[in-house]
Write a protein that holds these residues in place. Structure first.
Motif, short mmCIF file in Angstrom:
data_model
loop_
_atom_site.label_atom_id
_atom_site.label_comp_id
_atom_site.label_asym_id
_atom_site.label_seq_id
_atom_site.Cartn_x
_atom_site.Cartn_y
_atom_site.Cartn_z
N SER A 205 0.81 -1.43 0.02
CA SER A 205 0.18 -0.10 0.02
C SER A 205 0.38 0.76 0.29
CB SER A 205 -1.04 -0.23 0.96
OG SER A 205 -1.95 -0.99 1.39
N THR A 206 0.55 1.89 -0.47
CA THR A 206 1.51 3.43 -0.38
C THR A 206 0.04 4.10 -0.29
OG1 THR A 206 0.28 4.55 -2.55
CG2 THR A 206 1.86 2.91 -3.10
N GLY A 207 1.03 5.53 1.02
CA GLY A 207 0.35 6.71 1.40
C GLY A 207 1.37 6.91 2.78
N ASN A 208 1.21 8.06 3.44
CA ASN A 208 1.73 8.81 4.65
C ASN A 208 1.00 8.61 5.28
OD1 ASN A 208 4.03 9.32 3.00
ND2 ASN A 208 3.26 11.44 2.27
N GLU A 209 -0.77 8.72 4.56
CA GLU A 209 -1.40 9.08 5.57
C GLU A 209 -2.71 7.19 6.41
OE1 GLU A 209 -2.15 8.34 2.97
OE2 GLU A 209 -4.16 7.56 2.71
N LEU A 210 -0.87 6.27 5.76
CA LEU A 210 -1.68 5.00 6.66
C LEU A 210 -0.50 4.59 7.26
CD1 LEU A 210 -1.99 2.88 3.11
CD2 LEU A 210 -3.49 3.81 4.28
N PRO A 248 5.94 4.75 2.22
CA PRO A 248 5.98 6.27 2.14
C PRO A 248 5.49 6.93 1.02
CG PRO A 248 7.26 5.64 2.77
CD PRO A 248 7.26 4.31 2.71
N ASP A 249 4.79 8.11 0.70
CA ASP A 249 5.06 8.49 -0.71
C ASP A 249 5.92 9.25 -1.05
OD1 ASP A 249 1.72 7.86 -1.22
OD2 ASP A 249 1.37 9.25 0.31
N ASP A 250 7.19 8.44 -1.20
CA ASP A 250 8.60 9.15 -1.38
C ASP A 250 8.92 8.59 -2.77
OD1 ASP A 250 11.01 10.61 -0.60
OD2 ASP A 250 11.64 8.06 -0.41
N GLY A 272 -3.69 2.95 -4.16
CA GLY A 272 -2.92 4.27 -3.67
C GLY A 272 -1.94 4.67 -4.60
N GLY A 273 -1.94 6.02 -5.23
CA GLY A 273 -0.68 6.85 -5.87
C GLY A 273 -0.83 6.69 -7.41
N VAL A 274 -1.82 6.82 -7.28
CA VAL A 274 -2.01 6.69 -9.14
C VAL A 274 -3.43 8.16 -9.80
CG1 VAL A 274 -1.37 4.23 -9.55
CG2 VAL A 274 -4.31 5.01 -9.52
N GLY A 277 -3.72 13.78 -8.82
CA GLY A 277 -2.99 14.61 -7.66
C GLY A 277 -1.49 13.59 -7.35
N GLU A 278 -1.57 12.25 -7.35
CA GLU A 278 -0.32 11.61 -7.16
C GLU A 278 0.65 11.13 -8.34
OE1 GLU A 278 -2.22 8.97 -4.28
OE2 GLU A 278 -1.47 10.05 -2.70
N ALA A 279 -0.19 11.45 -9.11
CA ALA A 279 0.31 10.25 -10.30
C ALA A 279 1.07 10.24 -11.26
CB ALA A 279 -0.81 10.45 -11.56
MG MG Z 1 -2.26 8.50 -1.94
#
Ligand code: MG
Ligand code: AMP
Length: 436
Positions: A205-210, A248-250, A272-274, A277-279
């Motif tokens: 999974s990707t995401g700093n909020e996770l 993380p989103d890094d 996530g990440g697609v 805003g993130e793609a």
């Molecule tokens: Mg995300």
């Protein structure tokens, strides 16, 4: 590399390919073309029959003999030659001359006017082609008596080879082995079956909020649920899973994770990440890693998705994996998995695709829908008061509301071109569970 199809080659064959406006069917067709089965020489193993349950059969299973091997009785009763069924007589009288049991037949010959007492599964004695069931007979002294119309010629016998004929495929390769197939293989005396090795699928999974379960939930954060639903869906497909945790989103951490996944797995599923805003940073990275398209699919939920092939080291050579970059929303993850990932992984496993079973049900409510996209609603199927298969939605349909997915027993599929659904009209549903 030569065996792998290139995404550009595939999409160049599609008329009107527009990654910003893909239909579900178009996306499925690209996925199906790119996801070819792993090379057989690397991917087949022999396992004891019971361990083959749920696995994909790698070679046709040819029947080495007839099953049943002999013509035998399907009922307990008396075996005889049907030529004695003289239609001018109402009553047939025969003289029993012996007995035939399953596993111990009657050695003699049954002649004119004679019959043999026979049990279910016993080999039909020579000279007999018909069995009159016990319950239609009466023993009168030394004779067995029954009505001529109680039986027709060749009734109540099972022919040699009627279940499986010698030399014919009893099971075709590409089939996912079910309980009946285990029995079929055993009826051929097989102790082992050749199955495909399970596909190895990495996911993260990707995401700093996770946050992962077990960690404290910081303000504004959510627990990573996608890794659990993805685990469950993959496990149900019988693949080997490699859980790579939360990334993380890094950009650097992500790139490393993608490369490690490509090195260790046949396919990678991320969430996530697609989204828009993130793609952008994912796009730049994917250009370095391989051959990945970013799609906006005309569907709801699950609009953005990335799909293609990534390499561990250098695009085009060495270890690679098929990538399914799913959106982050928990329901979108599940829907895109069932609609796209499932069939892609099944194809890679060498499983014959006969399509998920779609059935028709009566919509218990009206459903708003715009033409021009495929919509998937979480539904609950039930039998209505007229005995028909009916379906209703399970409440909140936002793409983050996982509870309505958990409450559902099917997805309601509202096709691309369809508009508003009136209450009482038929809709297509994809049931979650089957009998076997
Ligand atoms: Mg995300
Ligand atoms: P994204 O596609 O990354 O923009 O995520 C869309 C929404 O899904 C956001 O509200 C995320 O917090 C949520 N989300 C993303 N990944 C997960 C996950 N692994 N578990 C639960 N929620 C997630």
């Amino acid at each position: 590399m030569s065996a792998l199809k290139n995404l550009d080659e595939i999409v160049s064959c599609l008329t009107g390919y527009d990654p910003e406006a893909m239909s579900v069917a178009q996306a499925q067709s690209v996925i199906h073309t790119l996801c070819s089965p792993l090379a057989t020489e690397l991917a087949v193993e022999s396992v004891p029959v019971r361990s083959a349950l749920g696995r994909i059969l790698a070679r046709d299973l040819i029947s080495p003999f007839n099953v049943p091997s002999h013509t035998n009785a399907a009922m307990d009763g008396y075996a005889f030659d049907s030529r004695c069924l003289d239609t001018t007589r109402t009553e047939i009288r025969l003289r029993p001359v012996g007995e035939a049991y399953a596993g111990r037949g009657f050695d003699g010959r049954c002649g004119e006017g004679e019959c043999v007492r026979i049990m279910t599964g016993a080999v039909m004695p020579e000279g007999c082609d018909t069995v009159i069931p016990q319950e239609f007979t009466e023993v009168q002294g030394s004779e067995v008596v029954f009505l001529q119309r109680a039986v027709r010629p060749c009734d109540n016998r099972r022919l040699a080879g009627e279940d499986l004929a010698q030399g014919m495929p009893a099971l075709r390769q590409g089939r996912r082995i079910r309980p009946a197939d285990l029995g079929l293989a055993a009826s051929l005396g097989r102790a082992e079956l050749a199955v495909r090795r399970p596909l190895r699928v990495a996911f993260f999974s990707t995401g700093n909020e996770l946050r992962s379960v077990g960690e404290p939930l910081d303000p504004g954060c959510v627990y990573d649920s996608n890794r659990y639903t993805i685990f469950g869906m993959l496990a149900r497909l019988g693949v080997e899973v490699v859980d790579m945790g939360v990334v993380p989103d890094d950009p650097e951490a992500l790139e490393l994770a993608f490369r490690r996944a490509a090195a260790s797995a046949d396919a990678v599923v991320t969430s996530g990440g697609v989204s828009v805003g993130e793609a952008d940073h994912t796009r730049a990275m994917m250009a370095r890693l391989g051959d990945v398209a970013f799609w906006r699919i005309a569907m709801r939920p699950g609009r953005p998705m990335a799909f293609g092939r990534i390499w561990a080291d250098r695009p085009g050579s060495g270890q690679s994996a098929v990538l399914f970059g799913l959106p982050g929303n928990p329901v979108a993850v599940m829907v895109t998995f069932y609609v796209f990932v499932r069939q892609g992984l099944m194809a890679m496993c060498g499983e014959s695709l006969d399509g998920a079973p779609c059935i028709q049900a009566i919509s218990a409510e009206s459903i708003q829908k715009k033409p021009g996209r495929t919509e998937y609603r979480r539904g609950q199927m039930f039998v209505d008061d007229q005995g028909r298969a009916a379906v209703r939605t399970t409440g909140g349909q936002g793409s983050g509301i996982l509870r309505s997915m958990s409450d559902a027993n099917c997805l309601i599929v509202l096709h691309h071109d369809s508009a508003h659904i009136a209450q009482g009209s038929a809709v297509e549903v994809l049931p979650f569970d089957g009998l076997v």
